[in-house]
Design a protein around this motif. Sequence first.
Motif, PDB file in Angstrom:
ATOM      1  N   ALA A 101       0.820  -1.224   0.000  1.00 53.13           N
ATOM      2  CA  ALA A 101       0.000   0.000   0.000  1.00 53.13           C
ATOM      3  C   ALA A 101       0.848   1.265   0.000  1.00 53.13           C
ATOM      4  O   ALA A 101       0.425   2.301   0.504  1.00 53.13           O
ATOM      5  CB  ALA A 101      -0.960   0.017   1.198  1.00 53.13           C
ATOM      6  N   GLN A 107      -2.435  -2.689  -6.038  1.00 55.58           N
ATOM      7  CA  GLN A 107      -2.608  -4.007  -5.436  1.00 55.58           C
ATOM      8  C   GLN A 107      -1.925  -5.068  -6.294  1.00 55.58           C
ATOM      9  O   GLN A 107      -1.351  -6.025  -5.763  1.00 55.58           O
ATOM     10  CB  GLN A 107      -4.088  -4.343  -5.273  1.00 55.58           C
ATOM     11  N   ALA A 131       0.903  -2.331   6.101  1.00 58.40           N
ATOM     12  CA  ALA A 131       0.258  -1.290   5.286  1.00 58.40           C
ATOM     13  C   ALA A 131       0.373   0.087   5.900  1.00 58.40           C
ATOM     14  O   ALA A 131      -0.097   1.066   5.313  1.00 58.40           O
ATOM     15  CB  ALA A 131      -1.211  -1.642   5.065  1.00 58.40           C
ATOM     16  N   TRP A 135      -5.173   1.685   4.669  1.00 57.53           N
ATOM     17  CA  TRP A 135      -6.437   1.199   4.132  1.00 57.53           C
ATOM     18  C   TRP A 135      -7.635   1.543   5.024  1.00 57.53           C
ATOM     19  O   TRP A 135      -7.501   1.642   6.244  1.00 57.53           O
ATOM     20  CB  TRP A 135      -6.401  -0.319   3.985  1.00 57.53           C
ATOM     21  N   THR A 136      -8.794   1.683   4.430  1.00 59.50           N
ATOM     22  CA  THR A 136     -10.047   1.663   5.169  1.00 59.50           C
ATOM     23  C   THR A 136     -10.353   0.203   5.499  1.00 59.50           C
ATOM     24  O   THR A 136      -9.782  -0.721   4.886  1.00 59.50           O
ATOM     25  CB  THR A 136     -11.190   2.238   4.318  1.00 59.50           C
ATOM     26  N   ARG A 139     -11.457  -1.607   2.306  1.00 58.05           N
ATOM     27  CA  ARG A 139     -10.325  -1.809   1.385  1.00 58.05           C
ATOM     28  C   ARG A 139      -9.352  -2.842   1.953  1.00 58.05           C
ATOM     29  O   ARG A 139      -8.811  -3.678   1.221  1.00 58.05           O
ATOM     30  CB  ARG A 139      -9.610  -0.463   1.175  1.00 58.05           C
ATOM     31  N   ALA A 140      -9.124  -2.788   3.250  1.00 55.12           N
ATOM     32  CA  ALA A 140      -8.207  -3.740   3.883  1.00 55.12           C
ATOM     33  C   ALA A 140      -8.733  -5.169   3.759  1.00 55.12           C
ATOM     34  O   ALA A 140      -7.974  -6.100   3.443  1.00 55.12           O
ATOM     35  CB  ALA A 140      -8.009  -3.370   5.345  1.00 55.12           C
ATOM     36  N   ALA A 143      -8.141  -6.335   0.208  1.00 57.64           N
ATOM     37  CA  ALA A 143      -6.740  -6.586  -0.101  1.00 57.64           C
ATOM     38  C   ALA A 143      -6.222  -7.823   0.632  1.00 57.64           C
ATOM     39  O   ALA A 143      -5.534  -8.670   0.041  1.00 57.64           O
ATOM     40  CB  ALA A 143      -5.904  -5.366   0.272  1.00 57.64           C
ATOM     41  N   PRO A 158      -3.127  -2.493   9.290  1.00 56.58           N
ATOM     42  CA  PRO A 158      -3.772  -2.287   7.984  1.00 56.58           C
ATOM     43  C   PRO A 158      -4.603  -1.012   7.929  1.00 56.58           C
ATOM     44  O   PRO A 158      -4.743  -0.411   6.868  1.00 56.58           O
ATOM     45  CB  PRO A 158      -4.653  -3.533   7.833  1.00 56.58           C
ATOM     46  N   CYS A 159      -5.186  -0.600   9.077  1.00 57.21           N
ATOM     47  CA  CYS A 159      -6.005   0.610   9.147  1.00 57.21           C
ATOM     48  C   CYS A 159      -5.433   1.544  10.202  1.00 57.21           C
ATOM     49  O   CYS A 159      -4.662   1.123  11.074  1.00 57.21           O
ATOM     50  CB  CYS A 159      -7.453   0.268   9.494  1.00 57.21           C
TER      51      CYS A 159
END
Length: 329
Positions: A101, A107, A131, A135-136, A139-140, A143, A158-159
């Motif tokens: 990311a 991706q 990440a 990411w939201t 989205r996470a 992915a 991730p978030c």
Amino acid sequence: MTEPFDEIIVYAIPMRSRFRGIDVRHGMLLRRGDRWSEWSPFPEYGDREAATWLCAALLTDDPVIVRERVPVNVTIPVVSPSRAAELVSAAGCTTAKVKVAGAGSSQADDLARLDAVRNALGASGRIRIDANGAWTPIRAAEAITSMARIGLEYVEQPCASVDELAELREMLAHKGVGVPVAADESVRRAADPHLVVARNAADLLVIKNQPLGGWRRCLELADFGLPMVVSSALETSIGLYDSLRLAAALPVLDHACGINTARLFTDDVVTSSLIARDGHLEIGPRPVVDHQRAATLKADRTTTRWWRDRLERCLDLARQFNSAEQEES
């Protein structure tokens, strides 16, 4: 003002590949007596956060270790698949942490990098992705689901927020995607690290010596009951040694640590860099600065002045933090 330090060096070391959005890493090397420490909060951090990092450099003792060697991962920046495979092969580690990311990395690019790492590691190697909160939750989940086929040990931050991490874990469970979630920034940059546990937002904690204010504060997090992974804050071998000692002092260590990052720099300020052998770093004597090497890595006059001014401001804050903790204990 340099008190309480006997010597101060501001360094500027180029990165081999762009990492965390920077090409040159800056920081301070601080000596008291024969003990060197590092203070290298990123320039965009405010004084209060930077002062927390400084609390680690103000410590004058080391934790008691329970192991003589620590398993480590190789860190893979946002690079081409071929370069990623080269880095894995050169490191000799059985675990790889792969940045995803990143700016300008799609991706498809991330998946190609992960495939190259998997091929280089082999089927038995462990792969974790990071990440950096990009990411939201939706989205996470998308992915991570697509990347799970590669076989992921866990996904780190991730978030961005604790609430988002908690939401993501629920989404992954609903999808039947069994990839654990690790919290990094949500622990080290949070006003209340306990919130990660209270919100059931992570399966693991990634802890960093400098950002959390030193080894004592880091070891206190063991009471949370979650597995912990020690990671570097992109430091020279002076700072990495303190992270290594911390990892060697954890009561339980089931995962390779992210402290094998000296190779991300083009040079180092010590004679023998902390570089893993056979996927491990071994505890040795506390390293000292090689002044001849450090002389070639000194920052320019303007940068040096900026860091010295920052140190002056943050010393008072760091002492206030330490005094408040002592009153509470």
